[in-house]
Design a protein around this motif. Structure first.
Motif, short mmCIF file in Angstrom:
data_model
loop_
_atom_site.label_atom_id
_atom_site.label_comp_id
_atom_site.label_asym_id
_atom_site.label_seq_id
_atom_site.Cartn_x
_atom_site.Cartn_y
_atom_site.Cartn_z
N THR A 209 0.72 2.08 -33.90
CA THR A 209 0.55 1.55 -32.64
C THR A 209 -0.32 2.60 -31.51
O THR A 209 -0.81 2.00 -30.61
CB THR A 209 1.73 0.86 -31.95
OG1 THR A 209 2.39 1.92 -31.72
CG2 THR A 209 2.28 -0.16 -33.05
N SER A 211 1.55 4.41 -29.77
CA SER A 211 2.60 4.56 -28.30
C SER A 211 3.20 5.91 -28.10
O SER A 211 3.67 6.17 -27.14
CB SER A 211 3.52 3.45 -28.40
OG SER A 211 4.07 3.52 -29.75
N PRO A 312 2.34 -1.38 -25.48
CA PRO A 312 1.02 -1.52 -24.93
C PRO A 312 0.10 -2.02 -26.07
O PRO A 312 -0.16 -1.39 -26.84
CB PRO A 312 0.66 -0.50 -24.06
CG PRO A 312 2.02 0.08 -23.91
CD PRO A 312 2.90 0.06 -24.76
N GLU A 313 -0.70 -3.15 -25.65
CA GLU A 313 -1.82 -3.51 -26.61
C GLU A 313 -1.66 -4.06 -27.77
O GLU A 313 -2.55 -4.31 -28.68
CB GLU A 313 -2.84 -2.40 -26.83
CG GLU A 313 -3.54 -1.66 -25.25
CD GLU A 313 -4.37 -0.43 -25.63
OE1 GLU A 313 -4.68 -0.43 -26.57
OE2 GLU A 313 -4.85 0.15 -24.75
N GLU A 315 0.46 -7.37 -28.40
CA GLU A 315 1.22 -8.53 -27.77
C GLU A 315 2.09 -9.08 -28.92
O GLU A 315 1.71 -9.23 -29.89
CB GLU A 315 0.11 -9.59 -27.38
CG GLU A 315 0.68 -10.75 -26.76
CD GLU A 315 -0.28 -11.92 -26.40
OE1 GLU A 315 0.17 -13.13 -26.06
OE2 GLU A 315 -1.48 -11.74 -26.52
N ALA A 355 10.23 1.61 -19.67
CA ALA A 355 8.87 1.13 -20.12
C ALA A 355 8.22 2.33 -21.00
O ALA A 355 8.48 3.49 -21.06
CB ALA A 355 8.11 0.85 -19.05
N GLN A 357 5.53 4.42 -21.89
CA GLN A 357 4.35 5.15 -21.47
C GLN A 357 3.83 6.24 -22.22
O GLN A 357 4.75 6.91 -22.95
CB GLN A 357 4.88 5.90 -19.96
CG GLN A 357 5.43 4.60 -19.08
CD GLN A 357 6.12 5.26 -17.73
OE1 GLN A 357 5.90 6.34 -17.36
NE2 GLN A 357 7.13 4.52 -17.45
#
Length: 363
Positions: A209, A211, A312-313, A315, A355, A357
């Motif tokens: 992903t 991340s 993120p990105e 869904e 979160a 990040q």
């Protein structure tokens, strides 16, 4: 066509530790169809291997966001374990045994510790113990974590949660940024909402992903002594080591912190270190039998701050991992946050500090 498994599920949890199992219970109780899969056995990794202490150790070290998770969770463990015992017949042995911290060579008790504790509503007491100062923390409880995990697994089965063991994730599938399912060693699972609760393995699972979670395995080893009921009635902490007395007289001595990758072997060095500590704290243990030595891999993270929230990105893809030493402690708060994210009910806590990040800022 690829083989499909558990096609009728609303939420998939990847990782069957305390956070994954408790989240599955709460989501199923909320009316969702839930599946949990684990690359090994259900409830047999870090949540099983720890000492079962329900509190941050030396809590003044940590940022407020970590302490908020911990205090929220600690206040809920008594009712949680009572319900599980009633529902499943398995007693997780929640005991409000308190924690006595002895000041050590490497860990000093701060001069303002009572004022610090009072700001968090903690009724701490300082006292001398021969040559060293002590801090009494009565709010700290313990749970017998293998029994807690057994009760959680039993409750999942009662609720119809599907549990898959020895099933590893190989790849996620998405279309237009939205999750469609996951490929596993048992086949493809179509599901639009997935939560990765895989502890030290979470970063590996989520690597595709992009991340870049800052989670690394940290090995901890523990010794189990055959003690006697009543020999020790509280948790003792000294220079990052602890003794935890169980109700039946067993005593755990832990733990080490070793950066050795995904190596779960045990070592003679750790055995001698923990044995020496245990006998110094409780000389009676010099004559006690060491029943077992084991290790677990904590999901290490900066300041023990976990990642809880969406990827993120991607869904439909979420993570709850990186709790380091405190996944068991923080399971109730983490599970409640996940239920809120997946059902739309109000969040119990501000989740901005957790979160995902890239990179995560220093706390």
């Amino acid at each position: 066509m690829p083989t499909e498994i558990s096609a009728h599920t609303d939420v998939l949890l990847i990782g069957a530790g305390a956070i994954g199992l408790l989240s599955a219970i709460k989501l199923a109780e909320a009316g969702l169809r839930v599946t949990v899969l684990d690359q090994g056995h259900i409830g047999q990794e870090a949540s099983w291997a720890g000492g079962g202490i329900l509190s941050p150790l030396y809590p003044w070290r940590y940022p407020p966001a970590l302490l908020s998770l911990a205090l929220y969770s600690m206040q809920r463990y008594c009712s949680l374990t009572s319900r599980l015992a009633e529902q499943t017949g398995i007693d997780p042995e929640w005991i409000p045994s308190g924690l006595l911290i002895l000041e050590g060579e490497h860990e000093k008790i701060p001069n303002d510790v009572l004022a610090w504790g009072a700001r968090w509503g903690l009724d701490w007491r300082l006292g001398p113990a021969e040559k060293t100062q002590t801090l009494w923390c009565p709010e700290v409880a313990q749970v017998r974590n293998p029994r807690l995990l057994a009760a959680m697994s039993a409750r999942c089965r009662q609720l119809g949660v599907v549990l898959h063991e020895n099933t590893a994730v190989t790849r996620f599938r998405r279309r237009g940024g939205r999750l469609e399912g996951v490929k596993t060693t048992a086949g493809f699972m179509p599901v639009e909402r997935i939560v990765v609760t895989a502890g030290a393995w979470s970063e590996k699972i989520l690597a595709e992903t992009g991340s870049h979670l800052d989670i690394i395995p940290v090995r901890g080893q523990i010794l189990l002594f055959q003690g006697k009921p009543g020999v020790l009635d509280t948790i003792l902490m000294h220079d990052n080591h602890y003794l935890v007395p169980r109700r039946d007289g067993l005593i755990l001595a832990g733990s080490t912190s070793e950066y050795v990758g995904f190596d779960k072997s045990t070592t003679n060095k750790a055995r001698e270190e923990l044995l020496g500590f245990a006998v110094r704290m409780l000389p009676d243990l010099a004559q006690a039998q060491v029943l077992r030595q084991w290790s677990g891999l904590r999901p290490g993270s900066q300041d023990s701050m976990p990642y809880i929230g969406p990827i993120p990105e991607w869904e439909g893809l979420f993570v709850a991992a990186g709790h380091f030493r405190y996944g068991l402690t923080n399971a109730p708060a983490t599970a409640d946050i996940l239920v809120s994210l997946l059902t739309g009910i109000p969040l119990p806590l501000d989740i901005a500090p957790y979160a995902v990040q890239t990179p995560r800022s220093a706390h």
